[in-house]
Design a protein around this motif. Sequence first.
Motif, PDB file in Angstrom:
ATOM      1  N   UNK A  31       0.491  -1.454  -0.060  1.00 23.06           N
ATOM      2  CA  UNK A  31       0.143   0.073  -0.191  1.00 23.06           C
ATOM      3  C   UNK A  31       0.681   1.350  -0.385  1.00 23.06           C
ATOM      4  N   UNK A  32       2.430   1.206   1.191  1.00 24.43           N
ATOM      5  CA  UNK A  32       3.298   2.741   1.166  1.00 24.43           C
ATOM      6  C   UNK A  32       3.386   2.539  -0.734  1.00 24.43           C
ATOM      7  N   UNK A  33       3.655   0.847  -1.269  1.00 25.28           N
ATOM      8  CA  UNK A  33       4.492   1.578  -2.605  1.00 25.28           C
ATOM      9  C   UNK A  33       3.456   2.253  -3.692  1.00 25.28           C
ATOM     10  N   UNK A  34       2.174   1.704  -3.726  1.00 21.57           N
ATOM     11  CA  UNK A  34       1.058   2.488  -4.473  1.00 21.57           C
ATOM     12  C   UNK A  34       0.673   4.067  -3.970  1.00 21.57           C
ATOM     13  N   UNK A  35       1.165   4.284  -2.502  1.00 14.68           N
ATOM     14  CA  UNK A  35       1.381   5.202  -2.377  1.00 14.68           C
ATOM     15  C   UNK A  35       2.220   6.368  -2.983  1.00 14.68           C
ATOM     16  N   UNK A  36       3.420   6.138  -2.748  1.00 17.87           N
ATOM     17  CA  UNK A  36       4.827   6.617  -3.040  1.00 17.87           C
ATOM     18  C   UNK A  36       4.149   6.440  -4.663  1.00 17.87           C
ATOM     19  N   UNK A  37       3.926   5.884  -5.253  1.00 17.91           N
ATOM     20  CA  UNK A  37       4.031   6.049  -7.071  1.00 17.91           C
ATOM     21  C   UNK A  37       2.963   7.527  -7.582  1.00 17.91           C
ATOM     22  N   UNK A  38       1.236   7.745  -6.435  1.00 16.25           N
ATOM     23  CA  UNK A  38       0.574   8.070  -6.013  1.00 16.25           C
ATOM     24  C   UNK A  38       1.322   9.407  -6.139  1.00 16.25           C
ATOM     25  N   UNK A  39       2.003   9.784  -5.363  1.00 19.14           N
ATOM     26  CA  UNK A  39       2.487  10.863  -4.457  1.00 19.14           C
ATOM     27  C   UNK A  39       3.702  11.303  -6.272  1.00 19.14           C
ATOM     28  N   UNK A  40       3.971  10.504  -7.027  1.00 19.42           N
ATOM     29  CA  UNK A  40       4.849  11.154  -7.997  1.00 19.42           C
ATOM     30  C   UNK A  40       6.403  10.612  -7.762  1.00 19.42           C
ATOM     31  N   UNK A  41       6.350   9.921  -6.226  1.00 27.11           N
ATOM     32  CA  UNK A  41       8.166   9.534  -5.911  1.00 27.11           C
ATOM     33  C   UNK A  41       8.465   8.393  -6.494  1.00 27.11           C
ATOM     34  N   UNK A  42       7.835   7.619  -7.457  1.00 30.18           N
ATOM     35  CA  UNK A  42       8.074   6.711  -7.942  1.00 30.18           C
ATOM     36  C   UNK A  42       6.906   5.417  -8.929  1.00 30.18           C
ATOM     37  N   UNK A  43       7.447   4.567  -9.947  1.00 33.89           N
ATOM     38  CA  UNK A  43       6.898   4.063 -10.893  1.00 33.89           C
ATOM     39  C   UNK A  43       6.205   2.702  -9.485  1.00 33.89           C
ATOM     40  N   UNK A  44       5.306   2.139 -10.261  1.00 30.51           N
ATOM     41  CA  UNK A  44       4.741   0.740  -9.973  1.00 30.51           C
ATOM     42  C   UNK A  44       5.221  -0.304 -10.229  1.00 30.51           C
ATOM     43  N   UNK A  45       5.709  -0.468  -9.370  1.00 26.02           N
ATOM     44  CA  UNK A  45       6.484  -2.421 -10.347  1.00 26.02           C
ATOM     45  C   UNK A  45       6.808  -3.158  -9.110  1.00 26.02           C
ATOM     46  N   UNK A  46       6.786  -4.354  -9.350  1.00 23.51           N
ATOM     47  CA  UNK A  46       7.297  -5.165  -8.256  1.00 23.51           C
ATOM     48  C   UNK A  46       6.474  -6.361  -8.881  1.00 23.51           C
ATOM     49  N   UNK A  47       7.272  -7.967  -7.847  1.00 17.11           N
ATOM     50  CA  UNK A  47       6.883  -8.829  -7.904  1.00 17.11           C
ATOM     51  C   UNK A  47       6.018  -9.381  -6.486  1.00 17.11           C
ATOM     52  N   UNK A  48       5.374 -10.123  -7.067  1.00 21.88           N
ATOM     53  CA  UNK A  48       4.745 -11.185  -5.699  1.00 21.88           C
ATOM     54  C   UNK A  48       4.072 -12.870  -5.630  1.00 21.88           C
ATOM     55  N   UNK A  49       4.295 -13.106  -4.834  1.00 26.22           N
ATOM     56  CA  UNK A  49       3.599 -14.225  -4.922  1.00 26.22           C
ATOM     57  C   UNK A  49       2.569 -15.188  -4.706  1.00 26.22           C
TER      58      UNK A  49
END
Length: 259
Positions: free
Chosen positions: A112-130
């Motif tokens: 969720x923090x990664x999504x929020x960071x992407x929305x804030x313009x801090x990073x792209x949304x890019x990761x892997x998950x089992x």
Amino acid sequence: MRRSRRKCRTLAGPAVPNTGTHPSSEPTEAPLAPPSAGAGHPFASAIAQLQRQLEEAQRLAGIGSWSWDLGTGEVAWSRETYRILGYDTSTPPSFEAVLALAVDASRQGEFVELVQAALRGECDYDFEIPARLGDGRLITLHTRGEVERALDGTPLRMVGTVQDVTSARAADAALREREARFRTLAESSPSGVFQTDATGYVVYANQRLLQWFELDLERFARGEWITRVHPDDLPAVAEATRRTRDDLVPFDTEYRIVI
């Protein structure tokens, strides 16, 4: 409208975000083409054909698409996304449906923090998950996304892709295992062993070979080893090296080393 493209570290998490926004409860497939025109519209047939072609391209590539309208909260999945996630197309697309697949609930907060960071313009949304599908299969999902923004920077919509990379990651692991086995055998060999890439550049040499030439790997790879070859043997070594590089003939010659 602009999109954020800055990178940041990736974290494990589900394939689409869960930020508390309530998506539509009706099943929605991500639009792969402009909205359909009426049957009598002159472009209706072309639009329908384009839709089929895009769906087929996603199926062949094994990459699904999804979208999230930040204004309405509506989430949409393409047909391929449904297939990858193991859901029937009658299932309403939602963040909760993806979160239910996560095998590691402790990482959901990080996601969720990664999504929020992407929305804030801090990073792209890019990761892997089992993820564990409904039939019990354990897979690895790779999801990527971008945030579409208004001119003032306000996030309007998130769009992205999801892919099952289980086979690719298994192949990566198998390759690493083979490389580790090769290096273990090479380092224990009484012979000098080296490995080059397709261009002939030395990417590995075992310690025994480097000790013989009294060079480190960087200097050996630069070709300084040839300066250690006895002058009388140099023509034969040069020709053997050329034939190995150009004609793919095994390197098989004897020569003396001068230190």
